[in-house]
Enzyme design. Structure first.
Site, PDB file in Angstrom:
ATOM      1  N   HIS B  26      40.688  67.318 -73.109  1.00 37.74           N
ATOM      2  CA  HIS B  26      39.938  66.490 -73.927  1.00 37.74           C
ATOM      3  C   HIS B  26      39.519  64.959 -73.778  1.00 37.74           C
ATOM      4  O   HIS B  26      40.804  63.867 -72.940  1.00 37.74           O
ATOM      5  CB  HIS B  26      41.175  66.496 -75.494  1.00 37.74           C
ATOM      6  N   GLU B  29      41.830  61.182 -73.952  1.00 29.79           N
ATOM      7  CA  GLU B  29      42.575  61.349 -73.313  1.00 29.79           C
ATOM      8  C   GLU B  29      42.770  60.271 -71.983  1.00 29.79           C
ATOM      9  O   GLU B  29      42.839  61.051 -71.120  1.00 29.79           O
ATOM     10  CB  GLU B  29      43.534  62.857 -73.973  1.00 29.79           C
ATOM     11  N   HIS B 121      48.156  65.810 -71.657  1.00 24.02           N
ATOM     12  CA  HIS B 121      47.116  65.365 -72.781  1.00 24.02           C
ATOM     13  C   HIS B 121      47.670  64.081 -73.554  1.00 24.02           C
ATOM     14  O   HIS B 121      48.981  63.564 -72.859  1.00 24.02           O
ATOM     15  CB  HIS B 121      47.836  66.223 -73.504  1.00 24.02           C
ATOM     16  N   GLU B 183      52.142  66.543 -72.537  1.00 25.03           N
ATOM     17  CA  GLU B 183      51.149  66.183 -74.240  1.00 25.03           C
ATOM     18  C   GLU B 183      52.379  64.228 -74.806  1.00 25.03           C
ATOM     19  O   GLU B 183      53.240  64.244 -74.696  1.00 25.03           O
ATOM     20  CB  GLU B 183      52.198  66.826 -75.300  1.00 25.03           C
TER      21      GLU B 183
HETATM   22 ZN    ZN Z   1      44.715  66.818 -75.847  1.00 22.88          ZN
END
Ligand code: ZN
Ligand code: ZN
EC number: 3.5.1.114
Lengths: 328, 316
Positions: B26, B29, B121, B183
C-alpha cells in the site's frame, strides 16, 4: 486590589474614546469544511449542519455551512489539481476561465463570488475554515493578521471559554511565508486546525474539540452584536518565523525523519542541542539555533510534498483594543 | 484429544533459502517503504549466515503518488482469478503488477516459489505491532510469531488470523510458500513515525534471526498460544444516501484487541446518540477506524480469541 484596578481601568477605557474600537456588526458568517478533502472533522460537521443547522444558528446573524472542495471530499484526497488553500491570490482569482484551468482555481473563483469578493465591502463578515492535521497541535486557532482586534478579542474569548484546556493561536503573518487562504476572502478570516488525526479518519474526540471552538466563536459574535463591550485584552500567540525541510540526499529522497524526542511535541520549546531528526543509520541531528523556538506542524502528512518537516515559531504577545459593536 | 496427538510429533520442514521482504504494497504506508528503500541501498542488514533476504517495493506507482493503490487494492489481487488472467489494456495497474510479482516471487503454489515472504504494513488503528497470518496450519509462520513474542522486547505482539474457512488467500505473501505480515499502528497515511519505524526494523531483524536458527537445525519446541481469529466486520451507520451518520465511539476508539461486550457503545451519531453493540458474545475488535476501510464499509473487524497448540518444529 488588582480587580479594583482592572475595574477602574475598564472605566477609564470607556471614557477615553480612542481605546474602544467601534466594530461593524458581524451579520454574515460562513463555516467552511473540506477545503482539504481528507480532513474529515470539518467535512462531517459541515455536512451535519447542512442537514440540521440548529446548533450553529444564533439570533442576529446568518450562518452558512459550506463544503469548499466537493470533488476532493468525494475522492477523500487533499486536492484534485492544486491546494485550494493556496490560490486565493489576485492572480488566480483573476485568471480567465479556460479549459485547462486547475479545478481548485475554478472553485476558488466560485467561492470568491459567493462569499467575497475578497477585499470588497460585500464580502462575508467572518469565515471559519475547518482543518485537521496529523500533528499533535491540539485545537489551534489560526490568525492571519496581528492587527485584527475583532479576531484577537474572539480568540481571547474562546481561549477563556475552553480553559483549562489549551487553545494555541498560530499567527501566519510573514513577508513571504504567508499564503492566500480560502478564508482570506472574508473581512475576518479564522482558521481552525485540530489534531492529531490521520487523513481520511474521523475521530470523535477531535470532532468534539472542533465543535466546541465553533460554539464559543459563534457565541462571541452573538454577544458582540448584542452590544457587549469587551475591554482591551492580551493573548499569547506563536508567530511563524521559518519552515524546516527534512534532510535529503542528492536524489531528493528523505534520509532522516522526525526524532522521537520531537514527535508530538508541537508548541513545546526547542533549545540548542535538542534532537530534531533521526537518520536511517540511527544518528541524531540536533537543533543548532541559538534561541528557543516553538515547533509546530511537526510531521504533518501533507507537508512532505511541500518540503516541510515542521515550522518554527516564536512566542509573542498581541494586545487588542477595547471593542464594541458600532450599531448598539 | 486431537491436540495432544498433534503435539506429540515433531514436524519437519525444508530449510528456507529464498526470502523476500516487501514494502509499499500500500503506497501510503510509510514505515515499510522507508525501510525497503534503505535496504535497497544498504542490503547488509538483511544478510544472515544461511541466506540473504531480498527487499522490494511492491507498488511503485502508488508509492510515487503516496496513495494506497492506483486502480485496485494490490493486496486483494493475489487470487487465481487475477494471477491467471490475460493482460488487458484496460485492466487496473495492480492486476498487471500482481502477475509480475507472482512471476518474480511465486508462482503461487509452485515448487519454485519463494520460501518466505514478509509484508510490511501500517494502519491508522491502534493495533500496536500485530502479526498477521492467513491460517494457523502453516507451522513456520506460527513458530516465527512465537519466537518474536518471546524474543522481541519492544512491544506485545498479538497474532491475527485473517482467513475465513475455505477462503482463498489473497495477500501478496500468499505467492510464497510461507508468509507473514507485520501491521504497525497507529500511524497516519503518508507519515513516518520514528517509534514505529524502529519497531518494524527490529521485527524484521528478529524474524530473519529465527529463519537463520531454523536453517541451522535448531529445534523449536511445541507451544500453546493465543490468537485472534477474524470472524466478520461492522460497517458505520449511514444515511440512506450512504453518508456516515456516526463516528466510532470515543470509548471504542484506540481499543483494538480489547474485549467488546454486548451493550458496550460502538458509535456516536453527529446528533449525540450512542449506538451499542448488539451481538450476543464478547468479541475483540481490530482495525478500529482504519482510514483505508471507510470505502470497504468497515468501521472495525470482529475477531474471537482462540488458543492454538503448535507442534515442535525442526528442519528436514
Ligand atoms: Zn497495508
Ligand atoms: Zn487543511
Amino acid at each position: 486590589m488588582l480587580n479594583e484596578f482592572q475595574q477602574s481601568l475598564k472605566l477609564l477605557n470607556r471614557m477615553t474614546s480612542c481605546s474602544v474600537v467601534l466594530g461593524a456588526p458581524v451579520r454574515r458568517v460562513a463555516i467552511f469544511g473540506g477545503t482539504h478533502g481528507n480532513e474529515l472533522s470539518g467535512v462531517f460537521l459541515v455536512k451535519h449542519w447542512q442537514k440540521n443547522g440548529a446548533e450553529i444558528q444564533r439570533s442576529g446573524l446568518q450562518v452558512t455551512p459550506f463544503i469548499t472542495n466537493p470533488r476532493a471530499v468525494k475522492k477523500c484526497t487533499r486536492y484534485i489539481d492544486c491546494d485550494l488553500n493556496r490560490v486565493f491570490d489576485p492572480d488566480n482569482l483573476g485568471r480567465k476561465v479556460m479549459e485547462d484551468i486547475p479545478y481548485e482555481v475554478r472553485k476558488a473563483q466560485e467561492i470568491n463570488n459567493l462569499f467575497g469578493p475578497k477585499g470588497s465591502d460585500v464580502a462575508y463578515d467572518l469565515i471559519f475554515d475547518l482543518h485537521n492535521t496529523t500533528s499533535n497541535m491540539g485545537g489551534t486557532l489560526i490568525l492571519e493578521n496581528s492587527g485584527n482586534d475583532f479576531i484577537i478579542q474572539m480568540f481571547h474569548y474562546i481561549k477563556n471559554a475552553l480553559a483549562p484546556e489549551s487553545c494555541p493561536v498560530f499567527l501566519i503573518e510573514h513577508p513571504n511565508l504567508k499564503y492566500a487562504t480560502t478564508r482570506s476572502i472574508a473581512k475576518h478570516p479564522v482558521g481552525v486546525e485540530v489534531g492529531p488525526q490521520p487523513q481520511g479518519v474521523l475521530r470523535a474526540d477531535i470532532l468534539d474539540k472542533m465543535r466546541k471552538i465553533i460554539k464559543h466563536g459563534l457565541d462571541f459574535v452573538r454577544i458582540f452584536n448584542e452590544g457587549e463591550e469587551f475591554p482591551p485584552c492580551t493573548i499569547e500567540v506563536y508567530r511563524i518565523i521559518e519552515k524546516v525541510d527534512y534532510p535529503r540526499n542528492k536524489n531528493d529522497e528523505i534520509i532522516a525523519i522526525i526524532h522521537p524526542c520531537l514527535q508530538d511535541q508541537d508548541w513545546q520549546p526547542l533549545n540548542k542541542g535538542d534532537p530534531v531528526f533521526l537518520t536511517c543509520d540511527g544518528e541524531t541531528i540536533a537543533y543548532e539555533g541559538d534561541s528557543t523556538v516553538y515547533p509546530t506542524f511537526v510531521n504533518e502528512a501533507a507537508y512532505y510534498e511541500k518540503k516541510q518537516a515542521f515550522v518554527k515559531t516564536v512566542k509573542v504577545k498581541l494586545t487588542a483594543k477595547g471593542l464594541r459593536s458600532s450599531s448598539s | 484429544m486431537q491436540e495432544a496427538a498433534c503435539m506429540a510429533a515433531l514436524q519437519r520442514l525444508q530449510p528456507v533459502s529464498h526470502v523476500a521482504v516487501s514494502g509499499g504494497t500500500h503506497g501510503n504506508e510509510m514505515s515499510g517503504i522507508y525501510l525497503v528503500k534503505h535496504w535497497l541501498r544498504e542490503p547488509s542488514a538483511l544478510q544472515r549466515d544461511s541466506f540473504s533476504a531480498t527487499p522490494f517495493l511492491a507498488n511503485p506507482l502508488a508509492i510515487e503518488r503516496c496513495v494506497r493503490y492506483v486502480g485496485r487494492d494490490l493486496n486483494r489481487t493475489f487470487t487465481k482469478q487475477f494471477l491467471n488472467s490475460k493482460a488487458a489494456w484496460d485492466e487496473p495497474y495492480e492486476v498487471q503488477r500482481a502477475r509480475e510479482i507472482n512471476q518474480l516471487y511465486g508462482p503461487k503454489g509452485s515448487a519454485q516459489a519463494f520460501d518466505f515472504l514478509f509484508e510490511l504494513h501500517n494502519t491508522t488503528a491502534n493495533v500496536g505491532a500485530c502479526l498477521i497470518a492467513s491460517v494457523q496450519d502453516n507451522l513456520l509462520p506460527m513458530h516465527l510469531c512465537h519466537f518474536i513474542q518471546t524474543h522481541c522486547t519492544l512491544g506485545h505482539y498479538p497474532i491475527l488470523l485473517y482467513n475465513l474457512p475455505d477462503q482463498e488467500a489473497y495477500s501478496i505473501s500468499s505467492v510464497a510458500k510461507h508468509g507473514l505480515a507485520f501491521e504497525l499502528g497507529p500511524q497516519p497515511q503518508g507519515v513516518l513515525r520514528a517509534d514505529l519505524l524502529t519497531q518494524m526494523g527490529a521485527l524484521v531483524a528478529c524474524a530473519l534471526d529465527f529463519i537463520d536458527l531454523f536453517n541451522k537445525g535448531t529445534t523449536f519446541p511445541a507451544f500453546e498460544t493465543e490468537a485472534y481469529r477474524f470472524i466478520g466486520s461492522v460497517d458505520y451507520p449511514r444515511h440512506p444516501d450512504g453518508e456516515l451518520c456516526a463516528s466510532v465511539h470515543s470509548k471504542l476508539q484506540d481499543k483494538d484487541f480489547l474485549p467488546l461486550r454486548p451493550g458496550d457503545p460502538i458509535f456516536q451519531t453527529f446528533s449525540g446518540e450512542e449506538i451499542l453493540y448488539q451481538g450476543h458474545a464478547t468479541i475483540y475488535p481490530v482495525f478500529i477506524n482504519e482510514a483505508a476501510y471507510y470505502e470497504k464499509k468497515i468501521a472495525f473487524n470482529k475477531t474471537e480469541k482462540c488458543s492454538l497448540s503448535i507442534p515442535a518444529l525442526q528442519r528436514e
